[in-house]
Enzyme design. Structure first.
Site, PDB file in Angstrom:
ATOM      1  N   CYS A   1     -16.337   1.854   0.709  1.00 38.51           N
ATOM      2  CA  CYS A   1     -15.164   1.010   0.983  1.00 38.51           C
ATOM      3  C   CYS A   1     -14.733   1.100   2.438  1.00 38.51           C
ATOM      4  O   CYS A   1     -14.059   0.203   2.928  1.00 38.51           O
ATOM      5  CB  CYS A   1     -14.020   1.377   0.053  1.00 38.51           C
ATOM      6  SG  CYS A   1     -13.578   3.119   0.131  1.00 38.51           S
TER       7      CYS A   1
ATOM      8  N   ARG B   1     -13.752  -8.430   1.842  1.00 42.51           N
ATOM      9  CA  ARG B   1     -12.312  -8.230   1.603  1.00 42.51           C
ATOM     10  C   ARG B   1     -11.564  -9.515   1.932  1.00 42.51           C
ATOM     11  O   ARG B   1     -10.668  -9.934   1.199  1.00 42.51           O
ATOM     12  CB  ARG B   1     -11.768  -7.083   2.480  1.00 42.51           C
ATOM     13  CG  ARG B   1     -12.288  -5.692   2.151  1.00 42.51           C
ATOM     14  CD  ARG B   1     -11.820  -5.211   0.791  1.00 42.51           C
ATOM     15  NE  ARG B   1     -10.376  -5.164   0.667  1.00 42.51           N
ATOM     16  CZ  ARG B   1      -9.592  -4.161   1.089  1.00 42.51           C
ATOM     17  NH1 ARG B   1     -10.140  -3.095   1.625  1.00 42.51           N
ATOM     18  NH2 ARG B   1      -8.277  -4.194   0.943  1.00 42.51           N
TER      19      ARG B   1
ATOM     20  N   HIS C   1      -7.397   0.649  -6.365  1.00 44.06           N
ATOM     21  CA  HIS C   1      -7.619  -0.190  -5.180  1.00 44.06           C
ATOM     22  C   HIS C   1      -8.317  -1.476  -5.658  1.00 44.06           C
ATOM     23  O   HIS C   1      -9.477  -1.715  -5.340  1.00 44.06           O
ATOM     24  CB  HIS C   1      -8.474   0.584  -4.168  1.00 44.06           C
ATOM     25  CG  HIS C   1      -8.432   0.028  -2.781  1.00 44.06           C
ATOM     26  ND1 HIS C   1      -7.694  -1.087  -2.434  1.00 44.06           N
ATOM     27  CD2 HIS C   1      -9.051   0.429  -1.634  1.00 44.06           C
ATOM     28  CE1 HIS C   1      -7.846  -1.326  -1.149  1.00 44.06           C
ATOM     29  NE2 HIS C   1      -8.666  -0.432  -0.636  1.00 44.06           N
TER      30      HIS C   1
ATOM     31  N   ASP D   1     -17.160   7.233  -1.306  1.00 42.47           N
ATOM     32  CA  ASP D   1     -15.870   7.135  -0.611  1.00 42.47           C
ATOM     33  C   ASP D   1     -15.575   8.521  -0.032  1.00 42.47           C
ATOM     34  O   ASP D   1     -16.244   9.507  -0.381  1.00 42.47           O
ATOM     35  CB  ASP D   1     -14.797   6.696  -1.629  1.00 42.47           C
ATOM     36  CG  ASP D   1     -13.432   6.451  -1.006  1.00 42.47           C
ATOM     37  OD1 ASP D   1     -13.327   6.386   0.236  1.00 42.47           O
ATOM     38  OD2 ASP D   1     -12.438   6.334  -1.766  1.00 42.47           O
TER      39      ASP D   1
ATOM     40  N   GLN E   1     -10.220  -3.974  -3.276  1.00 39.04           N
ATOM     41  CA  GLN E   1     -11.487  -3.452  -2.771  1.00 39.04           C
ATOM     42  C   GLN E   1     -12.622  -3.760  -3.741  1.00 39.04           C
ATOM     43  O   GLN E   1     -13.697  -4.213  -3.340  1.00 39.04           O
ATOM     44  CB  GLN E   1     -11.364  -1.935  -2.572  1.00 39.04           C
ATOM     45  CG  GLN E   1     -12.648  -1.279  -2.109  1.00 39.04           C
ATOM     46  CD  GLN E   1     -13.025  -1.700  -0.701  1.00 39.04           C
ATOM     47  OE1 GLN E   1     -12.217  -1.606   0.211  1.00 39.04           O
ATOM     48  NE2 GLN E   1     -14.249  -2.174  -0.507  1.00 39.04           N
TER      49      GLN E   1
ATOM     50  N   ARG F   1       0.885  -1.177   0.000  1.00 38.76           N
ATOM     51  CA  ARG F   1       0.000   0.000   0.000  1.00 38.76           C
ATOM     52  C   ARG F   1       0.915   1.216   0.000  1.00 38.76           C
ATOM     53  O   ARG F   1       1.709   1.393   0.923  1.00 38.76           O
ATOM     54  CB  ARG F   1      -0.903   0.001   1.242  1.00 38.76           C
ATOM     55  CG  ARG F   1      -1.585   1.354   1.450  1.00 38.76           C
ATOM     56  CD  ARG F   1      -2.691   1.312   2.467  1.00 38.76           C
ATOM     57  NE  ARG F   1      -3.862   0.632   1.940  1.00 38.76           N
ATOM     58  CZ  ARG F   1      -5.075   0.718   2.476  1.00 38.76           C
ATOM     59  NH1 ARG F   1      -5.278   1.457   3.540  1.00 38.76           N
ATOM     60  NH2 ARG F   1      -6.085   0.060   1.940  1.00 38.76           N
TER      61      ARG F   1
HETATM   62  N1  NVA Z   1      -9.874   6.739  -1.397  1.00 34.76           N
HETATM   63  C1  NVA Z   1      -9.509   6.325  -0.059  1.00 34.76           C
HETATM   64  C2  NVA Z   1      -9.766   4.866   0.132  1.00 34.76           C
HETATM   65  C3  NVA Z   1      -9.439   4.329   1.504  1.00 34.76           C
HETATM   66  C4  NVA Z   1      -9.643   2.860   1.604  1.00 34.76           C
HETATM   67  C5  NVA Z   1      -8.053   6.669   0.182  1.00 34.76           C
HETATM   68  O1  NVA Z   1      -7.241   6.462  -0.721  1.00 34.76           O
HETATM   69  O2  NVA Z   1      -7.744   7.137   1.276  1.00 34.76           O
HETATM   70  N1   CP Z   2     -11.196  -0.056   2.501  1.00 44.29           N
HETATM   71  C1   CP Z   2      -9.924  -0.123   2.929  1.00 44.29           C
HETATM   72  O1   CP Z   2      -8.978  -0.371   2.161  1.00 44.29           O
HETATM   73  O2   CP Z   2      -9.795   0.063   4.260  1.00 44.29           O
HETATM   74  P1   CP Z   2      -8.431   0.252   5.049  1.00 44.29           P
HETATM   75  O3   CP Z   2      -7.860   1.581   4.655  1.00 44.29           O
HETATM   76  O4   CP Z   2      -8.823   0.210   6.502  1.00 44.29           O
HETATM   77  O5   CP Z   2      -7.496  -0.868   4.697  1.00 44.29           O
END
Ligand code: NVA
Ligand code: CP
Length: 313
Positions: A271, A299, A136, A231, A139, A109
């Site tokens: 998400c 997930r 993502h 989101d 997800q 990540r």
């Molecule tokens: N769009 C959000 C998704 C978090 C799971 C981010 O990138 O923070």
């Molecule tokens: N939806 C998602 O990826 O959640 P986290 O940021 O908690 O991993």
């Protein structure tokens, strides 16, 4: 007979998957979930390990990957770049080569999508995108599983994505046409998904005869929707823009009035993490049409399928 697997070594983008591979992942997710619920031993990753590099925070991704590996007979290792030499300038390619000698897969990540690509190019083992600024994919695979559980078939469903044209929206734009779904994204002016993403989604949709629409009008997006998805307004890494975004996105809230434009049996998805009272009201999150927590559970099941398919080759 060889065990089913995915064509590519890595899962960095929904674009890495064919339509058939998405179907395969959903079917394997369901099979693995059944076995787990029936307490039938299923340990295809016995003795295997996954390294997990997190440059951003996580609840769901971290826990579901770690527990998923454990349930499949293997183990997972959480790596904070500040604790390993990556934080002191060791390169991504060198890190990839070293980790390839110890573990059987890496989940990353990070911010720049190119970093995940660079890791994949130098690693001998599968690399899984656990979220980048651009995508993502894990997800959206979980989202498709959660939708299929409720609607039985994905074909012809209308998805309305309300909010920022961000990583989650991008992966949805690629996934919807591959899953035979129509997608409408409603974003404030200036926050629409990137042009190249929309062009690619339209190209996929044309081939599969589905629809892609980008609009600034939430009601237009939600009209006759089967799924309403949202989101956060400010993603990880955009914290300084939070206050400006609160103003710019004020009309892009999934609330009780907006959801009235959707089909009666629509599903509400997010998400997570959610900012209740910003992109979505608490009443809608906790309302009868919400499948948000089933979605979070998915997930685990979808990623176990991805891990099993990529790491048993
Ligand atoms: N769009 C959000 C998704 C978090 C799971 C981010 O990138 O923070
Ligand atoms: N939806 C998602 O990826 O959640 P986290 O940021 O908690 O991993």
């Amino acid at each position: 007979m060889t065990a089913p697997h995915l064509r590519k070594k890595d899962l960095l983008s929904i674009l890495d998957l064919t339509k058939e591979e998405i179907d395969l992942i959903l079917n394997v997710s369901d099979m693995i979930r059944k076995k787990y619920r029936e307490r039938e031993p299923f340990v295809p990753l016995l003795g295997k390990s996954l390294a997990m590099i997190f440059r951003k925070s996580s609840t769901r991704t971290r826990v579901s990957f770690e527990i998923g590996m454990f349930q499949l007979g293997g183990g997972a290792l959480y790596l904070n770049p500040n604790d390993i030499q990556l934080g002191r300038g060791e390169t991504i390619p060198d890190t990839a080569k070293v980790l390839s000698r110890y573990v059987d897969g890496i989940m990353i990540r990070t911010f720049a999508h190119s970093e995940a690509e660079e890791l994949a190019a130098s690693a001998a083992i599968p690399i899984i995108n656990g979220l980048t600024d651009d995508e993502h994919p894990c997800q959206i695979l979980a989202d498709l599983l959660a939708i299929k559980d409720r609607k039985k078939s994905l074909k012809g469903l209308n998805v309305a994505f309300i909010g920022d044209g961000n990583n989650v929206a991008n992966s949805w734009l690629y996934a919807a046409p591959k899953a035979d779904m129509n997608i409408r994204v409603a974003s404030p002016h200036g926050y629409e998904p990137a042009k190249h993403v929309v062009e690619k989604a339209k190209e996929l949709a044309q081939a599969g005869r589905t629809q892609v629409l980008i609009t600034n009008n939430c009601e237009e997006a939600v009209k006759d929707a089967d799924i309403i998805y949202t989101d956060v307004w400010a993603s990880m890494g955009q914290e300084e823009e939070t206050e400006k975004r609160k103003k710019d996105f004020a009309l892009y809230q999934v609330n009780e009035a907006l959801v009235k434009h959707a089909k009666k049996d629509h599903l509400i998805m997010h998400c997570l993490p959610a900012h209740r009272g910003e992109e979505i009201t608490a009443g809608v999150i906790d309302g009868p049409n919400s499948i948000i927590f089933d979605e979070a559970e998915c997930r685990l099941h979808a990623q176990k399928a991805v891990l099993a398919l990529l790491m048993t080759k």
